[in-house]
Design a protein around this motif. Sequence first.
Motif, short mmCIF file in Angstrom:
data_model
loop_
_atom_site.label_atom_id
_atom_site.label_comp_id
_atom_site.label_asym_id
_atom_site.label_seq_id
_atom_site.Cartn_x
_atom_site.Cartn_y
_atom_site.Cartn_z
N THR A 288 -38.38 40.65 59.32
CA THR A 288 -37.66 39.71 60.19
C THR A 288 -36.47 39.13 59.45
O THR A 288 -35.37 39.03 60.01
CB THR A 288 -38.61 38.59 60.66
N MET A 289 -36.68 38.77 58.19
CA MET A 289 -35.58 38.21 57.41
C MET A 289 -34.45 39.22 57.27
O MET A 289 -33.29 38.90 57.51
CB MET A 289 -36.05 37.77 56.03
N TYR A 290 -34.79 40.46 56.92
CA TYR A 290 -33.75 41.46 56.71
C TYR A 290 -33.09 41.90 58.02
O TYR A 290 -31.95 42.37 58.00
CB TYR A 290 -34.31 42.65 55.93
N ARG A 291 -33.78 41.74 59.13
CA ARG A 291 -33.16 42.03 60.42
C ARG A 291 -32.03 41.03 60.69
O ARG A 291 -30.97 41.37 61.19
CB ARG A 291 -34.22 41.97 61.53
N HIS A 292 -32.26 39.77 60.32
CA HIS A 292 -31.24 38.74 60.51
C HIS A 292 -30.20 38.75 59.39
O HIS A 292 -29.02 38.50 59.64
CB HIS A 292 -31.90 37.35 60.57
N PHE A 293 -30.66 38.98 58.17
CA PHE A 293 -29.79 38.91 56.99
C PHE A 293 -30.02 40.15 56.14
O PHE A 293 -30.86 40.14 55.23
CB PHE A 293 -30.08 37.64 56.18
N PRO A 294 -29.30 41.24 56.39
CA PRO A 294 -29.53 42.50 55.68
C PRO A 294 -29.33 42.40 54.16
O PRO A 294 -29.96 43.15 53.42
CB PRO A 294 -28.50 43.46 56.30
N THR A 295 -28.49 41.47 53.71
CA THR A 295 -28.26 41.34 52.27
C THR A 295 -28.37 39.88 51.84
O THR A 295 -28.27 38.97 52.68
CB THR A 295 -26.85 41.85 51.87
N ALA B 252 -24.41 32.60 55.43
CA ALA B 252 -24.92 31.86 56.58
C ALA B 252 -25.35 30.45 56.18
O ALA B 252 -25.07 29.48 56.90
CB ALA B 252 -26.09 32.61 57.22
N VAL B 253 -26.02 30.32 55.05
CA VAL B 253 -26.46 29.00 54.59
C VAL B 253 -25.25 28.12 54.29
O VAL B 253 -25.18 26.97 54.72
CB VAL B 253 -27.37 29.12 53.35
N TYR B 254 -24.27 28.66 53.57
CA TYR B 254 -23.11 27.84 53.23
C TYR B 254 -22.31 27.48 54.48
O TYR B 254 -21.85 26.34 54.62
CB TYR B 254 -22.22 28.54 52.19
N ALA B 255 -22.15 28.43 55.38
CA ALA B 255 -21.43 28.14 56.63
C ALA B 255 -22.13 27.02 57.40
O ALA B 255 -21.47 26.14 57.97
CB ALA B 255 -21.34 29.40 57.49
N ASP B 256 -23.46 27.03 57.41
CA ASP B 256 -24.22 25.98 58.08
C ASP B 256 -24.00 24.64 57.39
O ASP B 256 -23.87 23.60 58.05
CB ASP B 256 -25.70 26.35 58.12
N GLU B 257 -23.97 24.64 56.06
CA GLU B 257 -23.73 23.40 55.31
C GLU B 257 -22.36 22.82 55.64
O GLU B 257 -22.20 21.62 55.83
CB GLU B 257 -23.84 23.66 53.80
#
Length: 179
Positions: free
Chosen positions: A47-54, A61-66
């Motif tokens: 599931t994680m790799y489906r959303h975030f392949p690398t 994604a984390v930094y953009a959210d921050e």
Amino acid sequence: MGPRPRRADAQRNYDRLLAAAARVFAERGTDAPLDDVARRAEVGNATMYRHFPTRTDLLVAVYADEVSQLCAGGQALLAAESPAEALHEWLRLFMDHITSKRDLALAVTDDGSATALVAEWHASMLTTASALLDAAKRAGAVRADLDVRDLLTLVRGIALAAADRTQADRLLALIDWSR
């Protein structure tokens, strides 16, 4: 036409992964095992790799959210009764962002591939700071000649040079922008 919206369960998993990754990276650094992120989010690795392949996809994604949270905080502060206090509070949030997200920002920009994203993030923060500074200027609460880029550079310098949060807060309080 943009990307299709996620199903509700997929969006929940995405949000859980993002929140878990933010916590894991804050606690253990950006090199923390991604298995820890999936485990903390209570989802499988697939599931994680489906959303975030690398790893980079997840870091971005984390930094953009921050950055989004920082800018949303600034937008909320625009409604504050005191524009000067709102500006000061957001600059404190900006300073905290710089100190607490530094490793994350460096990891995202390590290979230079995120140049356009970095420019977009900087523009968002600049827009937020400009809106708060303009409101404080209109209220007559700060000097009319204050430049937003100078102000952000000054706060960035404080964030990077201060020994700890207490010193950073003291240094920020020394700035007299009311004359």
